[in-house]
Write an enzyme that holds these catalytic residues in place. Structure first.
Site, PDB file in Angstrom:
ATOM      1  N   LYS A   1       0.820  -1.216   0.000  1.00  0.00           N
ATOM      2  CA  LYS A   1       0.000   0.000   0.000  1.00  0.00           C
ATOM      3  C   LYS A   1       0.859   1.273   0.000  1.00  0.00           C
ATOM      4  O   LYS A   1       0.390   2.327  -0.401  1.00  0.00           O
ATOM      5  CB  LYS A   1      -0.976  -0.022   1.163  1.00  0.00           C
ATOM      6  CG  LYS A   1      -2.038  -1.103   0.955  1.00  0.00           C
ATOM      7  CD  LYS A   1      -3.148  -1.052   1.961  1.00  0.00           C
ATOM      8  CE  LYS A   1      -4.266  -2.020   1.600  1.00  0.00           C
ATOM      9  NZ  LYS A   1      -3.840  -3.428   1.665  1.00  0.00           N
TER      10      LYS A   1
HETATM   11  C1  LIG Z   1      -4.372  -4.496   0.934  1.00  0.00           C
HETATM   12  C2  LIG Z   1      -3.568  -5.739   0.816  1.00  0.00           C
HETATM   13  C3  LIG Z   1      -3.894  -6.741  -0.118  1.00  0.00           C
HETATM   14  C4  LIG Z   1      -5.114  -6.667  -1.017  1.00  0.00           C
HETATM   15  O1  LIG Z   1      -5.080  -5.630  -1.953  1.00  0.00           O
HETATM   16  P1  LIG Z   1      -6.419  -5.114  -2.650  1.00  0.00           P
HETATM   17  O2  LIG Z   1      -6.033  -3.941  -3.451  1.00  0.00           O
HETATM   18  O3  LIG Z   1      -7.354  -4.772  -1.521  1.00  0.00           O
HETATM   19  O4  LIG Z   1      -6.943  -6.230  -3.467  1.00  0.00           O
HETATM   20  C5  LIG Z   1      -3.059  -7.837  -0.205  1.00  0.00           C
HETATM   21  N1  LIG Z   1      -1.985  -7.979   0.595  1.00  0.00           N
HETATM   22  C6  LIG Z   1      -1.647  -7.044   1.500  1.00  0.00           C
HETATM   23  C7  LIG Z   1      -0.456  -7.274   2.364  1.00  0.00           C
HETATM   24  C8  LIG Z   1      -2.421  -5.884   1.645  1.00  0.00           C
HETATM   25  O5  LIG Z   1      -2.078  -4.971   2.562  1.00  0.00           O
END
Ligand SMILES: *Cc1c(COP(=O)(O)O)cnc(C)c1O
Length: 455
Positions: free
Chosen positions: A100
């Site tokens: 993120k």
């Molecule tokens: C947010 C997240 C995901 C999922 O991503 P999306 O965009 O919600 O599909 C997968 N792995 C981790 C570690 C995350 O923080």
């Protein structure tokens, strides 16, 4: 509705009618691939994003990109590592060790930039069970005219994730430990945002995954990793495996494919919260109840970005889409005829997650975090010899060390996380009560503002 420009789309988040924003049309970059192949991550980010940021001077965009990715600990920003016959795209070299950061480092700088240009302030309110909160805090800490208020359920976030958030001591960061569950936190947030007058009066904003700038920032690494794997293998087409929760990350891959990146398959992987993998198997998108798993950032039943994909699946028919979404909020289900050959989908359950972590540790000495392991468990079913498979690694394993311990009987470490053990923290406990949260927000917002000569 009337089109909005890029910077307005970033500030609004949602369209006035509650829908999600997408570009009116997507550029075709098929003829640019050759020119882009040797660019650095930052140069490539500039080339991709400038196609969409048409109301922003290019020099400013370049500067924002440089600044956003200077906080990453790897020179390549998102390096691609060969492991066995897969290529692992490590998206976790940012400040909070989760993917993120790729979007939120950029979004934080973009917010700051827009406020500098237009004036005003932004008070971000968010609810988190872990990853999003810390990445959002690291995106905006120390920034002028921005304050961030992140609610987490007291005592229910993993100790590492809680420390990551509460050890950020900048004056503009407020951690709220709510006496309740994550659902309570989300409910409080939604209820406060629903009060439009309050939202305007206090310049509330959000950083949730529907912000168009987040999706845009995430398209870059699909291009970047394609070039790295092409260099390595000579392949002219690749497939991606994406561990999925809110459909944000994989939506970026879908857009890259629509723009002309040669993607053979997008392999969508879920844990037991499988609303999305069920959709691609049956055409039915129907809510179940959330079960907690080892990959908590994917413990989601309603995927907030899925509407963007459905726009394309309805043939860009916005009326049909509104109907579908209205039906979904009424009945918790919608159905779509036909299929989409670009996608393959599957579920990686808890035993498979653990077995995959163990297998990669034993065979290759590579430790997968549990989210990445879900993606790889499903990728193993769809991998082929002729088309290389790129697996998105979304977090560093040390963030989820309980799962690693269950899988291999050893702990995972990262020096940045080890440092947190002795870190000073700041956090306020608060009742699970909307009035209490509103009062807190208003008082903190005012308090520091009295020192602001411009207000
Ligand atoms: C947010 C997240 C995901 C999922 O991503 P999306 O965009 O919600 O599909 C997968 N792995 C981790 C570690 C995350 O923080």
């Amino acid at each position: 509705m009337e089109p909005v420009c890029f910077l307005d789309a970033v500030m609004t988040g949602l369209a006035p009618d509650g829908g999600l924003l997408l570009p009116e049309k997507l550029p075709n970059i098929g003829n640019k691939l050759e020119a882009w192949r040797d660019l650095s991550y930052q140069e490539l980010a500039f080339e991709v994003m400038r196609l969409f940021t048409t109301d922003m001077p290019e020099a400013d965009l370049k500067h924002l990109i440089e600044k956003s990715y200077s906080t990453f600990r790897d020179e390549a920003v998102t390096p691609v590592v060969p492991v066995g016959d897969l290529h692992i795209l490590e998206l976790w070299h940012g400040p909070t060790l989760a993917f993120k950061d790729v979007a939120l480092q950029f979004l934080g700088n973009l917010f700051e930039y827009i406020l500098e240009k237009r004036g005003g302030e932004l008070n971000i309110l968010g609810a988190t069970s872990g990853d999003t909160g810390s990445a959002a805090i690291y995106g905006v800490h120390g920034k002028e005219n921005i304050k961030i208020f992140i609610m987490h359920p007291e005592g229910r976030t993993s100790p590492i994730q809680e420390k990551q958030m509460t050890s950020v001591l900048d004056e503009n960061v407020f951690n709220l430990a709510v006496d309740g569950t994550f659902d309570d936190c989300q409910h409080l947030m939604k209820s406060i945002f629903a009060d439009v007058a309050f939202k305007h009066e206090h310049s509330l904003g959000s950083v949730n995954s529907v912000n168009w700038a987040r999706v845009l920032a995430q398209t870059v690494y699909y291009f970047y990793s394609f070039f790295r794997v092409q260099e390595r293998t000579g392949a002219n087409r690749v497939q991606f495996s994406v561990p999925t929760g809110n459909f944000g990350d994989i939506m970026a891959g879908y857009l890259a494919a629509q723009m002309g990146l040669p993607i053979k398959k997008l392999i969508l992987a879920t844990n037991e919260n499988n609303i999305l993998s069920r959709f691609f198997a049956t055409g039915e998108y129907s809510m179940g109840s959330v079960v907690p798993t080892l990959s908590p950032s994917m413990d989601i039943q309603v995927a907030s970005n899925f509407e963007r994909y459905l726009y394309f699946r309805t043939g860009k028919d916005t009326e049909k889409l509104s109907e579908l979404m209205a039906g979904f909020s009424e009945n918790g289900a919608l159905t779509m005829a036909g299929s989409d050959d670009l996608f393959a989908a599957g579920e990686g359950n808890t035993p498979e997650t653990l077995a995959t972590i163990k297998k990669y540790a034993d065979e290759f000495g590579y430790i997968l975090d549990p989210h990445t392991a879900v993606g790889i468990a499903v990728a193993e079913r769809f991998k082929t010899l002729e088309t290389p498979t790129i697996c998105l690694a979304t977090a560093h394993p040390a963030k989820f060390t309980d799962a690693i311990e269950q899988a291999i009987g050893a702990t995972a470490h990262h020096p940045e996380l080890d440092k947190l053990n002795n870190a000073e923290t700041r956090c306020d406990s608060i009742a699970n009560d909307e009035t209490a949260i509103r009062d807190y927000l208003v008082s903190k917002r005012r308090k520091t503002n009295t020192f602001d000569p411009s207000s």
